[in-house]
Scaffold this motif. Structure first.
Motif, PDB file in Angstrom:
ATOM      1  N   LEU A  76       0.808  -1.225   0.000  1.00  0.00           N
ATOM      2  CA  LEU A  76       0.000   0.000   0.000  1.00  0.00           C
ATOM      3  C   LEU A  76       0.839   1.272   0.000  1.00  0.00           C
ATOM      4  N   GLU A  77       2.057   1.212   0.557  1.00  0.00           N
ATOM      5  CA  GLU A  77       2.882   2.414   0.619  1.00  0.00           C
ATOM      6  C   GLU A  77       4.008   2.399  -0.421  1.00  0.00           C
ATOM      7  N   ARG A  78       4.612   1.248  -0.619  1.00  0.00           N
ATOM      8  CA  ARG A  78       5.721   1.168  -1.571  1.00  0.00           C
ATOM      9  C   ARG A  78       5.278   0.669  -2.939  1.00  0.00           C
ATOM     10  N   ALA A  79       3.987   0.342  -3.078  1.00  0.00           N
ATOM     11  CA  ALA A  79       3.402  -0.082  -4.364  1.00  0.00           C
ATOM     12  C   ALA A  79       4.053  -1.346  -4.906  1.00  0.00           C
ATOM     13  N   ALA A  80       4.459  -2.251  -4.006  1.00  0.00           N
ATOM     14  CA  ALA A  80       4.982  -3.536  -4.462  1.00  0.00           C
ATOM     15  C   ALA A  80       3.856  -4.332  -5.116  1.00  0.00           C
ATOM     16  N   THR A  81       4.210  -5.211  -6.035  1.00  0.00           N
ATOM     17  CA  THR A  81       3.192  -5.999  -6.750  1.00  0.00           C
ATOM     18  C   THR A  81       2.647  -7.134  -5.910  1.00  0.00           C
ATOM     19  N   GLY A  82       3.276  -7.435  -4.800  1.00  0.00           N
ATOM     20  CA  GLY A  82       2.797  -8.503  -3.937  1.00  0.00           C
ATOM     21  C   GLY A  82       3.668  -8.632  -2.717  1.00  0.00           C
ATOM     22  N   SER A  83       3.229  -9.496  -1.782  1.00  0.00           N
ATOM     23  CA  SER A  83       3.997  -9.741  -0.573  1.00  0.00           C
ATOM     24  C   SER A  83       3.800 -11.196  -0.172  1.00  0.00           C
ATOM     25  N   PRO A  84       4.889 -11.883   0.169  1.00  0.00           N
ATOM     26  CA  PRO A  84       4.759 -13.282   0.605  1.00  0.00           C
ATOM     27  C   PRO A  84       4.086 -13.417   1.962  1.00  0.00           C
ATOM     28  N   ARG A  85       3.810 -12.312   2.610  1.00  0.00           N
ATOM     29  CA  ARG A  85       3.245 -12.341   3.948  1.00  0.00           C
ATOM     30  C   ARG A  85       1.728 -12.427   3.964  1.00  0.00           C
ATOM     31  N   ILE A  86       1.100 -12.248   2.810  1.00  0.00           N
ATOM     32  CA  ILE A  86      -0.357 -12.326   2.728  1.00  0.00           C
ATOM     33  C   ILE A  86      -0.755 -13.159   1.517  1.00  0.00           C
ATOM     34  N   GLU A  87      -2.002 -13.586   1.507  1.00  0.00           N
ATOM     35  CA  GLU A  87      -2.526 -14.362   0.380  1.00  0.00           C
ATOM     36  C   GLU A  87      -2.545 -13.491  -0.879  1.00  0.00           C
ATOM     37  N   PRO A  88      -2.244 -14.059  -2.052  1.00  0.00           N
ATOM     38  CA  PRO A  88      -2.234 -13.266  -3.298  1.00  0.00           C
ATOM     39  C   PRO A  88      -3.563 -12.579  -3.590  1.00  0.00           C
ATOM     40  N   TRP A  89      -4.688 -13.198  -3.209  1.00  0.00           N
ATOM     41  CA  TRP A  89      -5.980 -12.577  -3.515  1.00  0.00           C
ATOM     42  C   TRP A  89      -6.183 -11.297  -2.719  1.00  0.00           C
ATOM     43  N   ILE A  90      -5.534 -11.208  -1.533  1.00  0.00           N
ATOM     44  CA  ILE A  90      -5.625  -9.968  -0.750  1.00  0.00           C
ATOM     45  C   ILE A  90      -4.889  -8.845  -1.472  1.00  0.00           C
ATOM     46  N   THR A  91      -3.703  -9.174  -2.001  1.00  0.00           N
ATOM     47  CA  THR A  91      -2.963  -8.177  -2.785  1.00  0.00           C
ATOM     48  C   THR A  91      -3.787  -7.704  -3.971  1.00  0.00           C
ATOM     49  N   ARG A  92      -4.438  -8.644  -4.665  1.00  0.00           N
ATOM     50  CA  ARG A  92      -5.264  -8.254  -5.821  1.00  0.00           C
ATOM     51  C   ARG A  92      -6.383  -7.312  -5.401  1.00  0.00           C
ATOM     52  N   SER A  93      -7.003  -7.589  -4.259  1.00  0.00           N
ATOM     53  CA  SER A  93      -8.080  -6.719  -3.794  1.00  0.00           C
ATOM     54  C   SER A  93      -7.552  -5.342  -3.411  1.00  0.00           C
TER      55      SER A  93
END
Length: 372
Positions: A23-40
């Motif tokens: 949310l702050e660094r605009a990374a495309t994803g994080s291994p710390r959360i489920e991928p669908w959360i990142t997509r949302s």
């Protein structure tokens, strides 16, 4: 992030780190959360939403509440006994159940504690819009977008204002395979209960089965794999009209038969003979021969299912039964044999015709004619 992977304090820290990355660094994803959360989260950002925005739940007029319940009447009726059971199951957890339509608008609620916080009362109102567009990442919006059961805890919600919620959600599919709504189990400042995802998914299947059984049908075929009978929640439900066309099915039946899933997008109506490699009238014979009779039915794929056909249903008893049920019609047997030969020849019509001793033109003509 699965709750079992870390203790609760560690999990909260991992979620906070994921929020910083995405949310702050605009990374495309994080291994710390489920991928669908990142997509949302990314959909929310793309829509111009920001985590620090205040979230308000609009007032709902009586007219609006009446309108949304009227539009979802069948869903509400099918879900009522399931929601009542859920309210008893989660009564001691401070979680409550929310039913929404396919837009994420609340159409029914159960089990809200009598002394619930305002944050719970804000959600638990018929007519409130809890879609991703309205309140960001929640189990409701995620389940409707991802079309799969989800679990969401505290900071995994998009907005800071909704980080006090924990929720499980499962989408609901109608008798034609389209999404008709979702079931949500929500707690406010509650202990994390990721096992509620399984309860939500199981309850959603019960609601879907009730929706199928509400549909008019002349023959109900209960399906399961050989040796897996007895589990009502896992069985497929296939409704047929008097001519053998599929009028409704649940998700389990569509997954078992495979071809049934194609009926949603197909302009032509799916017929029982397209699914089962035997004369479909034999299902009627079994239904009338003995109550609860179990028959083994072959699929065109070569797999076999166990079926319990039951005559009647919402369309009414034997009145809808096809003519001449005592024996399968020669025409149906002939068509079934030709279909089987083509299937065994891997779609090679010339080879199937050679095995049957007939011309390719005859094969095409008889398959095009189909059962009547």
């Amino acid at each position: 992030m699965l709750p079992s992977a870390a203790s609760l304090p560690e999990r909260s820290a991992l979620i906070a780190q994921a929020r910083h990355e995405v949310l702050e660094r605009a990374a495309t994803g994080s291994p710390r959360i489920e991928p669908w959360i990142t997509r949302s989260w990314q959909r929310c950002l793309a829509a111009g939403q920001r985590p620090q925005q205040r979230v308000s739940f609009d007032a709902v007029s009586a007219q609006h509440a009446h309108r949304v319940t009227g539009q979802s009447r069948d869903l509400i009726v099918a879900a009522q006994p399931v929601l009542d059971r859920l309210a008893r199951a989660i009564a001691d957890t401070r979680y409550f159940a929310i039913l929404t339509d396919a837009r994420g608008v609340v159409v029914d609620v159960r089990g809200v504690p009598a002394n619930a916080e305002r944050a719970a009362r804000d959600l638990a109102r018929i007519g409130v819009d809890l879609s991703e567009q309205a309140v960001g990442t929640t189990a409701i919006g995620a389940a409707l977008a991802e079309l799969q059961p989800v679990w969401l805890h505290r900071g995994e919600h998009f907005f800071d204002d909704t980080s006090l919620y924990s929720c499980a959600g499962a989408p609901l599919f109608g008798p034609d395979g389209s999404c008709v709504g979702m079931l949500d189990l929500t707690g406010v400042n509650a202990v994390e209960r990721p096992e509620l995802r399984h309860l939500a998914a199981l309850s959603a299947r019960s609601i879907e089965n009730a929706l199928v059984l509400q549909q008019p049908h002349d023959l109900l075929v209960r399906l399961n794999w050989p040796g897996y009978g007895g589990n009502v929640e896992s069985e497929g439900l296939l409704c047929l009209d008097r001519d053998g066309h599929v009028s409704a099915s649940n998700a389990a039946a569509r997954e078992m038969v495979n071809q049934a899933a194609m009926a949603v997008a197909s302009p032509s109506r799916l017929h029982a003979s397209d699914l089962f490699a035997l004369p479909w009238t034999l299902l009627w014979d079994a239904a009338h021969r003995a109550s609860g009779a179990v028959v083994e039915v072959p699929l065109w794929s070569g797999l076999r299912l166990q079926a319990r056909p039951q005559a009647g249903g919402a369309a009414g008893g034997d009145a809808g039964a096809p003519v001449a049920l005592g024996r399968p019609r020669l025409r149906d047997v002939e068509t079934a044999l030709i279909r089987k030969a083509v299937d065994e020849a891997r779609g090679n019509v010339a080879e199937a015709a050679r095995v049957l001793g007939i011309s390719r033109a005859t094969v095409y003509r008889k398959l095009a004619r189909g059962p009547r």
